[in-house]
Design a protein around this motif. Structure first.
Motif, mmCIF file in Angstrom:
data_model
loop_
_atom_site.group_PDB
_atom_site.id
_atom_site.type_symbol
_atom_site.label_atom_id
_atom_site.label_comp_id
_atom_site.label_asym_id
_atom_site.label_seq_id
_atom_site.Cartn_x
_atom_site.Cartn_y
_atom_site.Cartn_z
ATOM 1 N N LEU A 259 -1.962 8.573 -13.564
ATOM 2 C CA LEU A 259 -1.961 7.438 -14.493
ATOM 3 C C LEU A 259 -3.128 6.532 -14.132
ATOM 4 O O LEU A 259 -3.352 6.252 -12.959
ATOM 5 N N ARG A 260 -3.848 6.056 -15.148
ATOM 6 C CA ARG A 260 -4.848 5.025 -14.882
ATOM 7 C C ARG A 260 -4.234 3.665 -15.178
ATOM 8 O O ARG A 260 -3.688 3.455 -16.266
ATOM 9 N N LEU A 261 -4.305 2.777 -14.191
ATOM 10 C CA LEU A 261 -3.864 1.397 -14.408
ATOM 11 C C LEU A 261 -5.093 0.506 -14.521
ATOM 12 O O LEU A 261 -5.969 0.551 -13.661
ATOM 13 N N LEU B 184 4.635 -4.256 -12.771
ATOM 14 C CA LEU B 184 4.794 -3.347 -11.628
ATOM 15 C C LEU B 184 6.273 -3.048 -11.374
ATOM 16 O O LEU B 184 6.628 -1.922 -11.011
ATOM 17 N N ASP B 185 7.133 -4.043 -11.574
ATOM 18 C CA ASP B 185 8.583 -3.789 -11.463
ATOM 19 C C ASP B 185 8.989 -2.670 -12.434
ATOM 20 O O ASP B 185 9.686 -1.732 -12.072
ATOM 21 N N VAL C 202 6.342 -0.730 -20.623
ATOM 22 C CA VAL C 202 5.116 -0.779 -19.834
ATOM 23 C C VAL C 202 4.160 0.325 -20.317
ATOM 24 O O VAL C 202 4.596 1.417 -20.691
ATOM 25 N N LEU C 203 2.876 -0.009 -20.335
ATOM 26 C CA LEU C 203 1.854 0.929 -20.829
ATOM 27 C C LEU C 203 0.802 1.206 -19.751
ATOM 28 O O LEU C 203 0.493 0.334 -18.943
ATOM 29 N N ASN D 101 -6.118 -6.928 -6.128
ATOM 30 C CA ASN D 101 -5.358 -7.057 -4.888
ATOM 31 C C ASN D 101 -3.857 -7.091 -5.163
ATOM 32 O O ASN D 101 -3.068 -6.458 -4.463
ATOM 33 N N GLN D 102 -3.493 -7.828 -6.194
ATOM 34 C CA GLN D 102 -2.062 -7.941 -6.523
ATOM 35 C C GLN D 102 -1.475 -6.581 -6.894
ATOM 36 O O GLN D 102 -0.360 -6.233 -6.473
ATOM 37 N N VAL D 103 -2.235 -5.816 -7.653
ATOM 38 C CA VAL D 103 -1.745 -4.489 -8.059
ATOM 39 C C VAL D 103 -1.657 -3.564 -6.838
ATOM 40 O O VAL D 103 -0.645 -2.875 -6.652
ATOM 41 N N LEU D 104 -2.686 -3.574 -5.997
ATOM 42 C CA LEU D 104 -2.664 -2.682 -4.829
ATOM 43 C C LEU D 104 -1.528 -3.073 -3.865
ATOM 44 O O LEU D 104 -0.777 -2.223 -3.388
ATOM 45 N N HIS D 105 -1.368 -4.372 -3.617
ATOM 46 C CA HIS D 105 -0.267 -4.813 -2.755
ATOM 47 C C HIS D 105 1.084 -4.556 -3.415
ATOM 48 O O HIS D 105 2.040 -4.139 -2.753
ATOM 49 N N GLY D 106 1.146 -4.796 -4.699
ATOM 50 C CA GLY D 106 2.412 -4.606 -5.429
ATOM 51 C C GLY D 106 2.854 -3.155 -5.436
ATOM 52 O O GLY D 106 4.057 -2.851 -5.356
ATOM 53 N N LEU D 107 1.886 -2.250 -5.554
ATOM 54 C CA LEU D 107 2.233 -0.821 -5.492
ATOM 55 C C LEU D 107 2.755 -0.478 -4.096
ATOM 56 O O LEU D 107 3.764 0.221 -3.945
ATOM 57 N N ALA D 108 2.092 -1.004 -3.060
ATOM 58 C CA ALA D 108 2.496 -0.720 -1.684
ATOM 59 C C ALA D 108 3.905 -1.237 -1.421
ATOM 60 O O ALA D 108 4.738 -0.552 -0.814
#
Lengths: 428, 428
Positions: free
Chosen positions: B400-402, B416-417, B382-383, B333-340
């Motif tokens: 890219l696969r995260l 994400l930054d 970042v990788l 959730n954090q990654v999906l929200h952070g990308l948005a």
């Protein structure tokens, strides 16, 4: 699903040999078994597994400077494909065998069996490729070769192991047929199933043949540390100055079988590109690539158990196995003397006299096949392994393999009584 | 040794993918890694390994009535090729997945990777045989197929996994070329690398296709238990009434990766002999025969660790992984929200929205290859994993696969930054 649409190995009788023998043994649990090639179980203790794990974790903290979190991660996570105890294995090879192996040339495997498959898979490029191996030979080699689609061409065995003159004959015959001989599999010390060992001049000559004929030698050394005499001959790998030997090591007999840890030492340089001699790495790196797609890595927990056993014994499996070696030596002597006492006056029956290892081969003047084994189990309560299983059922029908590793002295005496009675009955 | 004389798999770039990526990652140990697909490490404790072993040994004593000597022998010795925890695995499949599997149809393997190889080796009878698999696909499948000399023909992937219309097209195309399609590999739940899951009607249709076209389905379910939503769809195996599915299970994500324990459920009946329907056993028995010549058996110590974890949690890996599942759900959730939040106003950048599992795929309007990864690691710390590795480098160059599994919330924000800065910089 139709069995004929499955891989050809699954139609080969060799793949079934061990299942079949285990199945017969399983139906006679009370029989005295000279069949089982497992190590002696008398000294096993669960607490020791915990202790080995603790010793290895302490080593990670003190010698490798890991934090507790790093130690936990080392046991829990995926790890290096080549393994996490390559340094300890290299040290034990130096201590026990006088083999100088760089840790980078070691690949830790799921038992010696995986090491065999990795090497055979790597060496099979197309259908010209063949492997040489003595007949009789370990069924695990036959099976791994079937899985790798690598045909095995057999070489005769003499009283001290592989017949080197026949090796040359077979090499040339294979080449005359357009085949490419990649390697010769050999167990110089106490080979399974014949139990005999190669003499030093033969070892040197075999290395010379490998060099002049440009083949590899795959040296399987599962039993070498269990030598009864004072002079343990050097392994091929210890004598190898020209990277001709891929050494296949096992901790199944000396460590903890249940850890399923073996290894290959593969220090051959692999040349990639236009033959300029640069680039490429070690053969061990190629084996590691295959392993990454076969089992990813060997269980770090299993490796930790073996690592802990090595660390507890100064990296010497000879030191770690003094009690076991004494058991095997005494058992072997008891079996050889027991055979002489019971059958020594019957010239039509003979057996060889290995100086160590787990196996003795008895030759009889009648057929000793699976039906005879069934008869032995049912009527006499004694088990052995019919030798034809190690010849791909093309020979060995009058030979029995006796394994001496798991029995106590009482059971050996009783078992030899039954075996002698069985054999003498058949002679009447 | 000339690399061109080695097995063809060793010349294939897929075999090197993971090494190459690990090598880049290894040079930037301080970078924040969305590349590692390993499970979360925050709850690992060495003591727990000891505890799991003790629990399993107690189970052997109390439930199986073993003496201490028998318990020790079970851990130390070689064991059954199919494994010593097939009953516990069968129970966990019933509890967690509603799959009814007889213990005899289960083969415990050295991770799911060995299970894949066993199945592909068994199904490759001659050079007419081919396998279907979605593109992009897990590199371990590609590697195992290379080792088994079994060509993989690719099927398109849509927004919810494998494209079933294309599956039929590819099936017919293969047959028109005289090929025999043995199976289709598929990961219905949170597939690596795309992260998406198949919908229920597609699952049923896929099973119908398998039946009407007479192929097997190889269902890889490494991530299925990590579902964020309330309704977890049934696995193919749970829906399978016609033995069309070979289920490939893993304890690497839910158990202890370092135990290296996975399994196959292969309840297909194998017919031997003149097609009279008698004789023969289960496909699991054929896999076991191959395994006996590949790794002999899976470490009983590793199995005991997994067995202990199962027993400690009522044979439910869902119960055992509640804390981890919460971490993965929150991270996803954090990654999906952070990308948005960071990239939501850039229509040229998109990503998918898996409802569980470890992976999210980001699509960018520029090349995101290994050179870009190196740049990201070097300049932005970042990788990630360039997606082309999962397409055999034939596509995926702008993806890219995260992976969300190993990071803490702080590191995700910071990562994400960095990732957003990197992407926006490249767009300028």
């Amino acid at each position: 699903m139709d069995a004929t649409t499955l891989h050809t190995s699954l139609g080969d009788a060799s793949m079934e040999s061990m299942n079949l023998l285990n199945e017969i043994a399983g139906r006679y649990p009370e029989a005295i078994s000279f069949a089982a090639g497992r190590p002696f179980e008398g000294f096993y203790e669960v607490d020791q597994v915990h202790e080995y794990l603790r010793v290895f974790c302490d080593h990670l903290r003190t010698e490798r400077g890991m934090t507790d979190a790093q130690v936990a991660r080392t046991l829990y996570q995926y790890g290096d494909t080549k393994g996490i105890i390559t340094d300890l294995i290299a040290r034990s090879l130096a201590v026990d065998e006088g083999i100088e192996a760089a840790p980078a040339s070691v690949v830790v495997t799921v038992g010696c069996q995986e090491a065999m498959f990795l090497v055979l898979r790597a060496l099979r490029a197309d259908d010209r490729d063949v492997l040489l191996a003595p007949s009789p030979t370990y069924v695990g080699l036959t099976g791994a070769a079937l899985l790798a689609d690598l045909p095995v061409r057999t070489v005769c065995t003499g009283g001290t192991g592989i017949d080197l003159d026949d090796l040359l004959v077979q090499l040339r015959a294979a080449r005359a047929e357009g085949k490419r001989v990649r390697a010769c599999y050999v167990t110089p010390d106490f080979a399974n199933p014949v139990g005999v060992s190669m003499e030093m001049p033969d070892r040197r000559r075999l290395l010379d043949i490998a060099e002049s004929e440009d083949i590899l030698l795959l040296e399987d050394n599962a039993y070498g540390l269990f030598h009864s005499g004072p002079d343990r001959p050097a392994t091929l790998k210890a004598l190898d100055r020209r990277q001709r030997v891929v050494y296949l090591g096992s901790f199944a007999k000396t460590g903890v079988p249940g850890a399923r840890v073996g290894y290959a030492v593969a220090d051959q340089r692999v040349i990639r590109g236009a033959g300029d001699g640069t680039g490429g790495g070690l053969f061990a790196d190629e084996l590691s690539k295959i392993k990454s797609m076969l089992t990813v890595n060997t269980s770090p927990i299993g490796q930790a158990v073996i690592g802990g056993k090595l660390l507890s014994n100064g990296c010497s499996m000879i030191a770690a196995n003094q009690r076991e070696a004494a058991v095997y030596r005494d058992n072997l002597n008891q079996v050889l003397h027991g055979l002489a006492k019971r059958l020594g006056d019957r010239p039509e029956i003979s057996w060889n006299a290995p100086t160590g290892g787990f196996f003795v081969v008895v030759t009889v003047p009648f057929t000793a096949d699976d039906e005879f084994l069934e008869h032995a189990a049912d009527r006499y309560g004694v088990l052995f392994t019919p030798m034809h299983h190690f010849y791909g059922s093309t020979a060995g029908f009058r030979q029995l393999r006796l394994s001496i590793s798991t029995l106590t002295p009482d059971r050996i005496e009783e078992g030899l009584d039954r075996l002698a009675e069985l054999i003498l009955q058949r002679l009447r």
